[in-house]
Design a protein around this motif. Structure first.
Motif, short mmCIF file in Angstrom:
data_model
loop_
_atom_site.label_atom_id
_atom_site.label_comp_id
_atom_site.label_asym_id
_atom_site.label_seq_id
_atom_site.Cartn_x
_atom_site.Cartn_y
_atom_site.Cartn_z
N ALA A 9 1.45 27.86 22.28
CA ALA A 9 1.49 29.24 21.78
C ALA A 9 2.09 29.27 20.38
CB ALA A 9 2.31 30.12 22.72
N GLY A 10 1.21 29.21 19.37
CA GLY A 10 1.66 29.31 17.98
C GLY A 10 0.98 30.52 17.37
N SER A 11 -0.23 30.28 16.84
CA SER A 11 -1.02 31.42 16.32
C SER A 11 -1.26 32.41 17.45
CB SER A 11 -2.37 30.92 15.81
OG SER A 11 -2.18 29.91 14.86
N ASP A 12 -1.54 31.89 18.60
CA ASP A 12 -1.82 32.76 19.75
C ASP A 12 -0.52 32.96 20.53
OD1 ASP A 12 -2.96 34.16 21.75
OD2 ASP A 12 -3.89 32.42 22.74
N CYS B 109 18.73 31.05 15.96
CA CYS B 109 17.42 30.48 15.66
C CYS B 109 16.36 31.26 16.43
CB CYS B 109 17.37 28.98 15.94
SG CYS B 109 17.66 28.54 17.65
N GLN B 110 15.10 31.01 16.05
CA GLN B 110 13.98 31.82 16.57
C GLN B 110 13.13 31.01 17.55
OE1 GLN B 110 11.18 32.79 13.49
NE2 GLN B 110 10.07 34.28 14.73
N GLY B 111 13.08 31.46 18.79
CA GLY B 111 12.30 30.75 19.81
C GLY B 111 11.04 31.52 20.18
N PHE B 112 10.07 31.49 19.29
CA PHE B 112 8.78 32.12 19.60
C PHE B 112 7.75 31.05 19.98
CE2 PHE B 112 8.92 36.45 17.13
CZ PHE B 112 10.04 36.81 17.84
N SER B 113 7.51 30.08 19.06
CA SER B 113 6.42 29.12 19.25
C SER B 113 6.67 28.18 20.43
CB SER B 113 6.21 28.28 18.00
OG SER B 113 6.02 29.12 16.89
N GLU B 114 5.59 27.83 21.10
CA GLU B 114 5.61 26.83 22.18
C GLU B 114 4.46 25.86 21.92
OE1 GLU B 114 5.32 28.88 25.94
OE2 GLU B 114 7.13 30.07 25.55
N GLY C 217 3.11 32.45 10.70
CA GLY C 217 1.72 32.87 10.90
C GLY C 217 0.85 32.18 9.86
N SER C 218 -0.04 31.28 10.31
CA SER C 218 -0.79 30.44 9.36
C SER C 218 -1.68 31.31 8.45
CB SER C 218 -1.65 29.43 10.12
OG SER C 218 -2.76 30.11 10.68
N ASN C 219 -2.06 30.72 7.30
CA ASN C 219 -2.86 31.49 6.34
C ASN C 219 -4.22 31.87 6.91
OD1 ASN C 219 -0.67 31.20 4.74
ND2 ASN C 219 -1.77 30.40 2.97
N GLU C 220 -4.76 31.03 7.82
CA GLU C 220 -6.05 31.39 8.43
C GLU C 220 -5.88 32.69 9.24
OE1 GLU C 220 -4.71 28.31 8.64
OE2 GLU C 220 -6.09 27.29 7.27
N ILE C 221 -4.76 32.76 9.95
CA ILE C 221 -4.50 33.97 10.75
C ILE C 221 -4.32 35.18 9.82
CG2 ILE C 221 -2.80 35.05 12.29
CD1 ILE C 221 -4.62 33.00 13.70
N THR D 220 9.10 25.20 20.54
CA THR D 220 8.96 24.10 19.58
C THR D 220 8.97 24.62 18.14
OG1 THR D 220 7.74 22.07 19.09
CG2 THR D 220 6.41 24.04 19.52
N TRP D 221 9.15 23.70 17.21
CA TRP D 221 9.26 24.00 15.77
C TRP D 221 10.45 24.91 15.49
CZ3 TRP D 221 6.53 20.51 13.72
CH2 TRP D 221 5.25 20.21 14.19
N THR D 222 11.49 24.85 16.32
CA THR D 222 12.60 25.79 16.19
C THR D 222 13.50 25.36 15.02
OG1 THR D 222 12.47 25.74 18.59
CG2 THR D 222 14.17 27.12 17.62
N THR D 223 13.38 26.11 13.93
CA THR D 223 14.10 25.74 12.70
C THR D 223 15.61 25.87 12.90
OG1 THR D 223 12.23 26.52 11.40
CG2 THR D 223 14.31 26.31 10.23
N MET D 224 16.31 24.82 12.53
CA MET D 224 17.79 24.78 12.52
C MET D 224 18.43 25.05 13.87
SD MET D 224 18.53 26.42 8.83
CE MET D 224 17.96 25.59 7.35
#
Ligand SMILES: Cc1cc2nc3c(=O)[nH]c(=O)nc-3n(C[C@H](O)[C@H](O)[C@H](O)COP(=O)(O)OP(=O)(O)OC[C@H]3O[C@@H](n4cnc5c(N)ncnc54)[C@H](O)[C@@H]3O)c2cc1C
Length: 403
Positions: free
Chosen positions: A138-141, A130-135, A387-391, A163-167
């Motif tokens: 720290a999401g978009s940024d 799984c992918q541990g990037f977002s906190e 990466g949100s569509n605004e970003i 957070t938001w760590t899929t599966m």
């Protein structure tokens, strides 16, 4: 748009390959999986592993990996054709964290020992990543990541939250962006670690999303010991690896085949539902909406294949993947909005339990309604994750304005 194309390992006949994948999806899917696809059931981890292994035996699962690492050296177009056809057939989503993210990171930036230890498990779907990037902060940024890894001898001691760590609930391993140094330029001082989720100090908590299903999690690390040999790349240079992954992620979320399947289901609803005494598909508003969505899908598909062809030639702008991400996610949401509006009251009766194996109750409305409502609700996330569509719009604007 079809014909013979230049692939990474040479030319491939797109039409022949597409037909081969379609035939495989019609003939070679095991009966239990095929029944689940027909009933629109939610796939378990075992279903996904079984499916990925089947694709691997066929030589397709890691087809775009270099031959030296067990792949077939495909270019992006062949990969796109495969994914489009699999999505169209409604087969289990290929869990890209391993084979499409950390696998390519390891064979591109990893040490020989990391390649030997980790690539076989990814290819064979033995190790679930799984992918541990977002906190939380720290999401978009993403450069704000604050999970800290302190070097102590030949280990890092890692503490913090993802957070938001899929599966993550199914995963054996997580690849994480962690801060190893506090630097003025926040993109510096970030490292890329491979962490065993069975290590002491790891806690995983579920987050229930709007569709009622457990896809995502919070992952807490409390003084978790990670060997230094499980850092990929140099210390403090994880940002480049993160950018490498984020680029790959946006290409995947165009989801051409899923949009095709959903649009076909919309048309099918038009044929089966009534507006007064007429079939819905004989009314002008329905036809207009269907035509508008078909045009959008056609445009998206043309753009996706043209971007993939540019990539084959080593070209392609920085904002191309952003455009696909924006248009792909918006189209999926628009199709599902249209679907839910025609199923009417059945769209209000959300029955997530009906998507789970063994359900024997009564569903409201057309048989495909619960799955479509589920997709409609989950599709809200498509314009946020990766990466949100605004970003993405910000990236496109910067490139176009030359900022
Ligand atoms: C279903 C789902 C699955 C996910 N899976 C994973 C996963 O497996 N691993 C992982 O690491 N992450 C995962 N994510 C996290 C995802 O990458 C982040 O949610 C996303 O990057 C947005 O970050 P955020 O949620 O912190 O929102 P924020 O960054 O706080 O943004 C909030 C809002 O502000 C807007 N905004 C922020 N900055 C700007 C700006 N500069 N200009 C304009 N608007 C801006 C955003 O577009 C958004 O609308 C997942 C998310 C979801 C919803």
């Amino acid at each position: 748009m079809e014909g013979e194309r230049q692939g990474g390992a040479g030319r491939f006949d797109e039409q022949a390959f597409r037909s081969e994948v379609r035939e495989f999806c019609e003939r070679d899917i095991p009966d239990d999986l095929s029944a689940k696809i027909r009933r629109h059931e939610y796939f378990s981890k075992e279903d996904r592993v079984q499916w990925q292994r089947l694709l691997h035996r066929r030589g397709w699962f890691v087809g775009d990996w270099p031959v030296a690492y067990g792949g077939a050296g495909w270019g992006p177009t062949q990969r796109l054709v495969l994914i489009e056809e699999l999505e169209r057939a409604g087969t289990p989503w290929l869990t890209h964290f391993g084979f499409s993210f950390v696998g390519p990171v390891i064979y591109t930036f990893g040490s020989e020992s990391q390649k030997a230890r980790y690539l076989p498990g990814i290819r064979e779907s033995q190790t679930w990543w799984c992918q541990g990037f977002s906190e939380p902060g720290a999401g978009s940024d993403l450069a704000s990541v604050s999970m800290f890894a302190e070097r102590v001898g030949d280990h890092y001691v890692v503490s913090g939250q993802k957070t938001w760590t899929t599966m993550a609930q199914w995963a054996d391993k997580i690849f994480c962006l962690v801060r190893t140094q506090r630097c003025e330029r926040r993109q510096q001082g970030i490292s890329f670690l491979l962490i065993d989720l069975r290590s002491p100090g790891v806690t995983i908590r579920p987050i229930r999303t709007i569709d009622g299903i457990h896809h995502v999690n919070e992952v807490f690390l409390d003084s978790v010991h990670v060997p230094v040999e499980d850092r990929v790349g140099e210390e403090g240079e994880g940002w480049n690896l993160a950018r490498f992954i984020v680029g790959r992620e946006r290409l995947l979320v165009a989801e051409l085949g899923k949009a095709r399947r959903l649009l076909d289901q919309f048309a099918e609803l038009g044929r089966s539902l009534k507006d007064g005494s007429r079939a819905l598909c004989d009314t002008v508003p329905f036809r207009l909406r269907l035509a508008q969505l078909e045009v959008k899908l056609h445009t998206l598909r043309t753009s996706a294949y043209s971007i993939a062809a540019d990539m084959e030639r080593g070209k392609g702008g920085e904002s191309d993947a952003s455009l696909l991400k924006i248009r792909g996610s918006e189209l999926q949401q628009a199709i599902l909005d249209a679907v839910v509006s025609v199923i009417g009251e059945s769209g209000l009766a959300f029955q997530p339990e009906s998507l789970l194996a063994g359900f024997s109750g009564v569903t409201h409305g057309p048989s495909m309604a619960p799955a479509l409502v589920f997709d409609h609700l989950y599709s809200r996330a498509t314009s946020i994750y990766g990466g949100s569509n605004e970003i993405q719009r910000g990236i496109v604007a910067k490139v176009q304005l030359g900022l």
